[in-house]
Scaffold this motif. Structure first.
Motif, mmCIF file in Angstrom:
data_model
loop_
_atom_site.group_PDB
_atom_site.id
_atom_site.type_symbol
_atom_site.label_atom_id
_atom_site.label_comp_id
_atom_site.label_asym_id
_atom_site.label_seq_id
_atom_site.Cartn_x
_atom_site.Cartn_y
_atom_site.Cartn_z
ATOM 1 N N LYS A 153 53.580 -4.873 11.056
ATOM 2 C CA LYS A 153 52.909 -4.929 10.358
ATOM 3 C C LYS A 153 51.544 -5.280 11.088
ATOM 4 O O LYS A 153 51.248 -5.835 11.305
ATOM 5 N N THR A 154 50.826 -3.586 11.004
ATOM 6 C CA THR A 154 49.796 -3.725 11.611
ATOM 7 C C THR A 154 48.553 -3.072 11.087
ATOM 8 O O THR A 154 48.680 -2.036 9.794
ATOM 9 N N THR A 155 47.242 -2.708 11.774
ATOM 10 C CA THR A 155 46.522 -2.569 11.068
ATOM 11 C C THR A 155 46.728 -0.792 10.643
ATOM 12 O O THR A 155 46.198 -0.031 9.758
ATOM 13 N N ASP A 156 47.218 0.293 11.711
ATOM 14 C CA ASP A 156 47.557 1.594 11.147
ATOM 15 C C ASP A 156 48.180 1.541 9.766
ATOM 16 O O ASP A 156 47.814 2.541 9.149
ATOM 17 N N TYR A 158 48.316 -0.321 7.419
ATOM 18 C CA TYR A 158 47.463 -0.969 6.459
ATOM 19 C C TYR A 158 46.696 -0.145 6.072
ATOM 20 O O TYR A 158 46.478 0.477 4.943
ATOM 21 N N THR A 159 46.451 0.932 7.078
ATOM 22 C CA THR A 159 45.540 1.485 7.036
ATOM 23 C C THR A 159 45.899 2.998 5.625
ATOM 24 O O THR A 159 45.562 3.891 5.107
ATOM 25 N N SER A 179 49.779 -11.742 10.083
ATOM 26 C CA SER A 179 50.446 -10.249 9.925
ATOM 27 C C SER A 179 49.800 -9.723 8.328
ATOM 28 O O SER A 179 49.737 -8.651 8.255
ATOM 29 N N PRO A 183 45.114 -7.559 10.299
ATOM 30 C CA PRO A 183 45.573 -6.494 10.655
ATOM 31 C C PRO A 183 44.575 -5.850 8.971
ATOM 32 O O PRO A 183 44.626 -4.732 9.017
ATOM 33 N N ALA A 184 45.108 -6.338 8.046
ATOM 34 C CA ALA A 184 44.398 -6.093 7.083
ATOM 35 C C ALA A 184 42.781 -5.598 6.889
ATOM 36 O O ALA A 184 42.430 -4.684 6.870
ATOM 37 N N ALA A 186 41.061 -5.849 9.627
ATOM 38 C CA ALA A 186 40.692 -4.550 10.598
ATOM 39 C C ALA A 186 40.919 -3.144 9.708
ATOM 40 O O ALA A 186 39.668 -2.199 10.221
ATOM 41 N N ALA A 187 41.420 -3.007 8.829
ATOM 42 C CA ALA A 187 41.797 -2.557 8.177
ATOM 43 C C ALA A 187 40.989 -1.658 6.820
ATOM 44 O O ALA A 187 40.666 -0.930 6.682
ATOM 45 N N GLY A 191 41.484 -10.303 2.974
ATOM 46 C CA GLY A 191 42.603 -10.170 3.714
ATOM 47 C C GLY A 191 42.662 -11.695 3.056
ATOM 48 O O GLY A 191 41.949 -12.995 2.823
#
Length: 231
Positions: A153-156, A158-159, A179, A183-184, A186-187, A191
């Motif tokens: 699970k990364t920002t990318d 989620y984006t 997780s 990152p959510a 940041a997207a 959160g």
């Protein structure tokens, strides 16, 4: 029909159903098996280090966990670990993969309550087959408009997922600050942290309490009221 204002994504393990306790019970048995070789704290530290090294190779889930236990057993015994012990570790892994799914309290009613106002997603990481098995056994599959089983699970990630849904607001709900929340946020999503009593050490992180889109609730039963307050 009114356009839905929210896209709300849920984590699976230890947000919708119990998961970590199976790992911790297996780790306790692992420590008993190797008690004559090293103390429990040292063994758990070595196991966590092996898991972290191996994430990029095996990914998240039971299979990588079992392989990391075997690797750790070989290391702490200087290669003297018996084939019987390795066979026992493999059997423990198979038992974990067959564990029945037990939902946390209030999960279905909470999802059903937000569904009229949101596109409801499941975003989970881990072994594809095991996550599919747990979702099928959970009886929750019919509640989700979309399911994503990802390697991490990364920002990318989620984006990319949230971009598919043209809504005014996006939200990720889960038990892991590392997780599911950071990152959510940041997207560009909300959160929502729902703490679980048991959390894998790898997932430890400080809640971003100053972030304007961060919220913490004690259980999913509080989610519908929270969404209503933010709408």
């Amino acid at each position: 029909m009114m356009k839905k204002q929210w896209t709300i994504a849920f984590d699976a393990d230890d947000t919708l159903w119990h998961n970590e306790r199976g790992f911790q019970m297996t780790q306790a048995r692992f420590a008993q098996m190797l008690a004559e070789e090293t103390d429990s704290d040292t063994l758990m530290a070595r196991l966590l280090a092996a898991e972290q090294r191996n994430l990029a190779i095996y990914g998240f889930g039971v299979k990588g966990f079992v392989l990391s236990m075997i690797e750790t057993a070989i290391e702490v015994t200087d290669g003297r670990v018996s084939t019987d012990t390795i066979a026992d570790l493999l059997a423990m892994g198979r038992a974990m993969l067959a564990n029945p799914v037990e939902l946390l309290d209030g999960v279905r009613p909470a999802i059903e309550a937000v569904a009229p106002h949101a596109h409801v997603l499941l975003i989970t990481k881990g072994d594809l087959l095991d996550q599919e098995r747990k979702l099928a056994q959970s009886g929750l599959g019919d509640l989700f408009d979309h399911v994503e089983i990802v390697s991490d699970k990364t920002t990318d990630i989620y984006t990319h997922i949230f971009a598919r849904f043209d809504t005014a607001h996006h939200m990720m709900v889960g038990n892991s600050v590392k997780s599911d929340v950071i990152p959510a946020l940041a997207a560009g999503a909300w959160g929502i942290h729902v703490p679980h009593d048991l959390t894998w050490a790898y997932e430890a992180a400080e809640p971003p309490v100053e972030h304007r889109r961060f919220r913490q609730i004690t259980s999913l039963t509080e989610l519908p009221a929270l969404v209503a307050s933010l709408s």
